[in-house]
Design a protein around this motif. Structure first.
Motif, mmCIF file in Angstrom:
data_model
loop_
_atom_site.group_PDB
_atom_site.id
_atom_site.type_symbol
_atom_site.label_atom_id
_atom_site.label_comp_id
_atom_site.label_asym_id
_atom_site.label_seq_id
_atom_site.Cartn_x
_atom_site.Cartn_y
_atom_site.Cartn_z
ATOM 1 N N VAL A 83 -28.138 11.198 -7.336
ATOM 2 C CA VAL A 83 -28.285 10.165 -6.309
ATOM 3 C C VAL A 83 -29.646 10.242 -5.628
ATOM 4 C CG1 VAL A 83 -27.462 9.471 -4.014
ATOM 5 C CG2 VAL A 83 -25.854 9.749 -5.891
ATOM 6 N N ARG A 84 -30.191 11.423 -5.489
ATOM 7 C CA ARG A 84 -31.466 11.526 -4.768
ATOM 8 C C ARG A 84 -32.580 10.784 -5.508
ATOM 9 N NH1 ARG A 84 -33.228 16.862 -1.564
ATOM 10 N NH2 ARG A 84 -31.094 16.456 -0.908
ATOM 11 N N TYR A 85 -32.670 10.959 -6.828
ATOM 12 C CA TYR A 85 -33.750 10.242 -7.532
ATOM 13 C C TYR A 85 -33.411 8.768 -7.720
ATOM 14 C CZ TYR A 85 -31.329 10.994 -12.100
ATOM 15 O OH TYR A 85 -30.435 11.021 -13.145
ATOM 16 N N LEU A 86 -32.119 8.441 -7.846
ATOM 17 C CA LEU A 86 -31.744 7.022 -7.894
ATOM 18 C C LEU A 86 -32.076 6.327 -6.578
ATOM 19 C CD1 LEU A 86 -28.247 7.179 -9.647
ATOM 20 C CD2 LEU A 86 -30.437 6.571 -10.682
ATOM 21 N N ALA A 87 -31.759 6.991 -5.476
ATOM 22 C CA ALA A 87 -32.030 6.407 -4.157
ATOM 23 C C ALA A 87 -33.528 6.241 -3.933
ATOM 24 C CB ALA A 87 -31.421 7.296 -3.073
ATOM 25 N N LYS A 88 -34.312 7.207 -4.393
ATOM 26 C CA LYS A 88 -35.772 7.105 -4.249
ATOM 27 C C LYS A 88 -36.296 5.895 -5.030
ATOM 28 C CE LYS A 88 -39.957 9.961 -4.829
ATOM 29 N NZ LYS A 88 -40.729 9.137 -5.773
ATOM 30 N N TYR A 89 -35.827 5.736 -6.256
ATOM 31 C CA TYR A 89 -36.253 4.602 -7.075
ATOM 32 C C TYR A 89 -35.845 3.277 -6.424
ATOM 33 C CZ TYR A 89 -36.479 1.315 -10.973
ATOM 34 O OH TYR A 89 -36.749 0.224 -11.757
ATOM 35 N N ILE A 90 -34.602 3.199 -5.983
ATOM 36 C CA ILE A 90 -34.094 1.957 -5.374
ATOM 37 C C ILE A 90 -34.875 1.617 -4.115
ATOM 38 C CG2 ILE A 90 -32.081 0.962 -4.213
ATOM 39 C CD1 ILE A 90 -30.377 2.653 -6.235
ATOM 40 N N HIS A 91 -35.173 2.611 -3.300
ATOM 41 C CA HIS A 91 -35.935 2.355 -2.080
ATOM 42 C C HIS A 91 -37.360 1.915 -2.397
ATOM 43 C CE1 HIS A 91 -37.416 2.723 2.001
ATOM 44 N NE2 HIS A 91 -38.363 3.526 1.567
ATOM 45 N N GLU A 92 -37.995 2.603 -3.339
ATOM 46 C CA GLU A 92 -39.384 2.271 -3.664
ATOM 47 C C GLU A 92 -39.509 0.895 -4.306
ATOM 48 O OE1 GLU A 92 -40.633 5.524 -6.076
ATOM 49 O OE2 GLU A 92 -41.088 6.827 -4.362
ATOM 50 N N GLN A 93 -38.525 0.517 -5.129
ATOM 51 C CA GLN A 93 -38.610 -0.757 -5.845
ATOM 52 C C GLN A 93 -38.158 -1.946 -5.003
ATOM 53 O OE1 GLN A 93 -39.879 -1.280 -9.031
ATOM 54 N NE2 GLN A 93 -40.550 0.845 -8.795
ATOM 55 N N TYR A 94 -37.161 -1.733 -4.131
ATOM 56 C CA TYR A 94 -36.528 -2.864 -3.445
ATOM 57 C C TYR A 94 -36.523 -2.730 -1.922
ATOM 58 C CZ TYR A 94 -34.971 -3.279 -8.240
ATOM 59 O OH TYR A 94 -34.945 -3.340 -9.623
ATOM 60 N N GLY A 95 -37.008 -1.601 -1.393
ATOM 61 C CA GLY A 95 -37.071 -1.414 0.052
ATOM 62 C C GLY A 95 -35.722 -1.246 0.721
ATOM 63 N N ILE A 96 -34.702 -0.891 -0.046
ATOM 64 C CA ILE A 96 -33.344 -0.787 0.493
ATOM 65 C C ILE A 96 -33.163 0.521 1.257
ATOM 66 C CG2 ILE A 96 -30.896 -0.639 -0.135
ATOM 67 C CD1 ILE A 96 -31.516 -2.374 -2.547
ATOM 68 N N THR A 97 -32.457 0.450 2.398
ATOM 69 C CA THR A 97 -32.097 1.653 3.155
ATOM 70 C C THR A 97 -30.631 1.628 3.590
ATOM 71 O OG1 THR A 97 -32.896 0.639 5.210
ATOM 72 C CG2 THR A 97 -34.438 2.083 4.023
ATOM 73 N N GLN A 98 -29.816 0.765 2.997
ATOM 74 C CA GLN A 98 -28.388 0.679 3.305
ATOM 75 C C GLN A 98 -27.581 1.018 2.056
ATOM 76 O OE1 GLN A 98 -27.859 -2.756 6.643
ATOM 77 N NE2 GLN A 98 -28.018 -3.487 4.545
ATOM 78 N N ALA A 99 -26.586 1.896 2.227
ATOM 79 C CA ALA A 99 -25.794 2.323 1.076
ATOM 80 C C ALA A 99 -24.324 2.441 1.446
ATOM 81 C CB ALA A 99 -26.299 3.664 0.552
ATOM 82 N N LEU A 100 -23.476 2.093 0.493
ATOM 83 C CA LEU A 100 -22.036 2.275 0.597
ATOM 84 C C LEU A 100 -21.593 3.197 -0.534
ATOM 85 C CD1 LEU A 100 -21.066 -1.477 1.128
ATOM 86 C CD2 LEU A 100 -21.491 0.252 2.892
ATOM 87 N N VAL A 101 -20.754 4.164 -0.217
ATOM 88 C CA VAL A 101 -20.302 5.138 -1.212
ATOM 89 C C VAL A 101 -18.897 4.768 -1.655
ATOM 90 C CG1 VAL A 101 -19.823 7.568 -1.674
ATOM 91 C CG2 VAL A 101 -21.757 6.927 -0.212
ATOM 92 N N SER A 102 -18.790 4.277 -2.892
ATOM 93 C CA SER A 102 -17.516 3.825 -3.457
ATOM 94 C C SER A 102 -16.837 5.004 -4.140
ATOM 95 C CB SER A 102 -17.771 2.684 -4.462
ATOM 96 O OG SER A 102 -16.572 2.229 -5.033
ATOM 97 N N ASP A 103 -16.001 5.678 -3.384
ATOM 98 C CA ASP A 103 -15.363 6.910 -3.843
ATOM 99 C C ASP A 103 -13.938 6.913 -3.300
ATOM 100 O OD1 ASP A 103 -14.982 9.396 -4.988
ATOM 101 O OD2 ASP A 103 -16.756 10.304 -4.078
ATOM 102 N N ILE A 104 -13.170 7.912 -3.669
ATOM 103 C CA ILE A 104 -11.768 7.995 -3.286
ATOM 104 C C ILE A 104 -11.578 9.180 -2.353
ATOM 105 C CG2 ILE A 104 -9.397 8.190 -4.147
ATOM 106 C CD1 ILE A 104 -10.953 5.598 -4.899
ATOM 107 N N THR A 105 -10.841 8.965 -1.267
ATOM 108 C CA THR A 105 -10.624 9.997 -0.264
ATOM 109 C C THR A 105 -9.189 10.505 -0.333
ATOM 110 O OG1 THR A 105 -10.980 10.564 2.059
ATOM 111 C CG2 THR A 105 -10.041 8.377 1.596
#
Length: 304
Positions: free
Chosen positions: A181-203
């Motif tokens: 997730v860390r390198y995916l998030a870095k790529y997504i932020h650098e390419q699209y300027g995104i800083t909002q994330a939702l974690v689709s997981d099961i609790t």
């Protein structure tokens, strides 16, 4: 639920998510023509076994981990855990090594808790074994191994059908502490300027989060997301009358920890259906909570 059944049957323990990635890639390529927006599909060199779907002009990203817990053959008949699976003598484990397919039985020593397998031959060291899938559906519930997190992946695919703007990121290694997730998030932020994330997981189903009473919106686990961001999510869920429950825990974690520990100012929130019998072959989720999970993600990806 046939898609969910197929996802639960796939062999994708942490570190070996390639079968899941290939399945998702084929699924998207085969079905995207009927989606509202056809995404840009990003994978390959630099992304390991991860997969990104980019829709329109994205503002928010959904992270859904593809991997599961399981076991790895050590030496002789010894097993070591991958992540934190429940262990009980008699569980059926499946896998494949150089000598063929495997269906064996888990054994847990009553005195020291050590794990071994019962099989007619020695299994190649390093072989991964996972719970045998017994997918059960009733009018109200789904029960199977690996609803954590195949249900999070399934939910993201439902959202993708009508998504106009956003990113869906399928990552790996979450069950053993993260790593993608860390390198995916870095790529997504650098390419699209995104800083909002939702974690689709099961609790978890707990004394405060009950099956059938709505999707869980987490105020904290071992980490604490920014309160103003989570408040916005809760307000939107309330206004839309989506059944939801507020979760407050003092332990546990998700892909959100890699976002919070990064040097990018991510706002993030864990939102997922609660399950009973966590990390066992018998994970159980209520269909009402599954429906609420899909509904809230569709809403948030439109409104945030």
């Amino acid at each position: 639920m046939e898609l969910l059944r197929r996802l639960c049957q796939l062999h994708a323990p942490s570190g070996n998510e390639v079968q899941m990635k290939e399945f998702l890639l084929r699924y998207v390529q085969d079905h995207q023509h009927s989606w509202k927006v056809q995404p840009q599909i990003i994978y390959g060199e630099g992304f390991q076994d991860c997969l990104l779907l980019v829709f329109g002009k994205p503002r928010t990203v959904i992270f859904a981990h593809m991997d599961s817990i399981g076991f790895m053959v050590r030496y002789g008949k010894q097993l070591v855990k991958i992540g934190g699976p429940q262990t009980e003598t008699g569980y059926t484990l499946v896998g494949e090594d150089s000598q063929g397919k495997i269906e064996c039985t888990l054994r847990e020593d009553e005195e020291d808790g050590s794990l071994t397998y019962d099989f007619h031959r020695e299994i190649d060291r390093g072989t991964e074994l996972v719970f045998q899938c017994d997918f059960r559906e009733t009018e109200e519930t789904i029960q199977s191994c690996y609803l954590d997190n195949r249900l999070g992946v399934w939910s993201a695919l439902q959202v993708a059908q009508t998504l106009e703007n956003g990113v869906v990121a399928f990552g790996g290694w979450e069950e053993v502490g993260g790593g993608s997730v860390r390198y995916l998030a870095k790529y997504i932020h650098e390419q699209y300027g995104i800083t909002q994330a939702l974690v689709s997981d099961i609790t978890w189903v707990t004394e405060g989060v009950r099956a059938g009473e709505g999707v869980a919106i987490s105020l904290r686990d071992s980490l604490i997301p920014r309160r103003s961001f989570v408040r916005k999510i809760i307000r939107l869920a309330q206004e839309a009358n989506i059944p939801h429950q507020i979760e407050v825990e003092n332990a546990g974690g998700s892909d959100g920890k890699e976002l919070q520990h990064s040097d990018i100012p991510w706002d993030w929130c864990f939102i997922g259906a609660p399950e009973d019998h966590v990390h066992s072959p018998n994970e159980l989720v209520h269909k009402k909570d599954i429906e609420a999970m899909v509904d809230i993600y569709k809403l948030l990806m439109h409104k945030l």
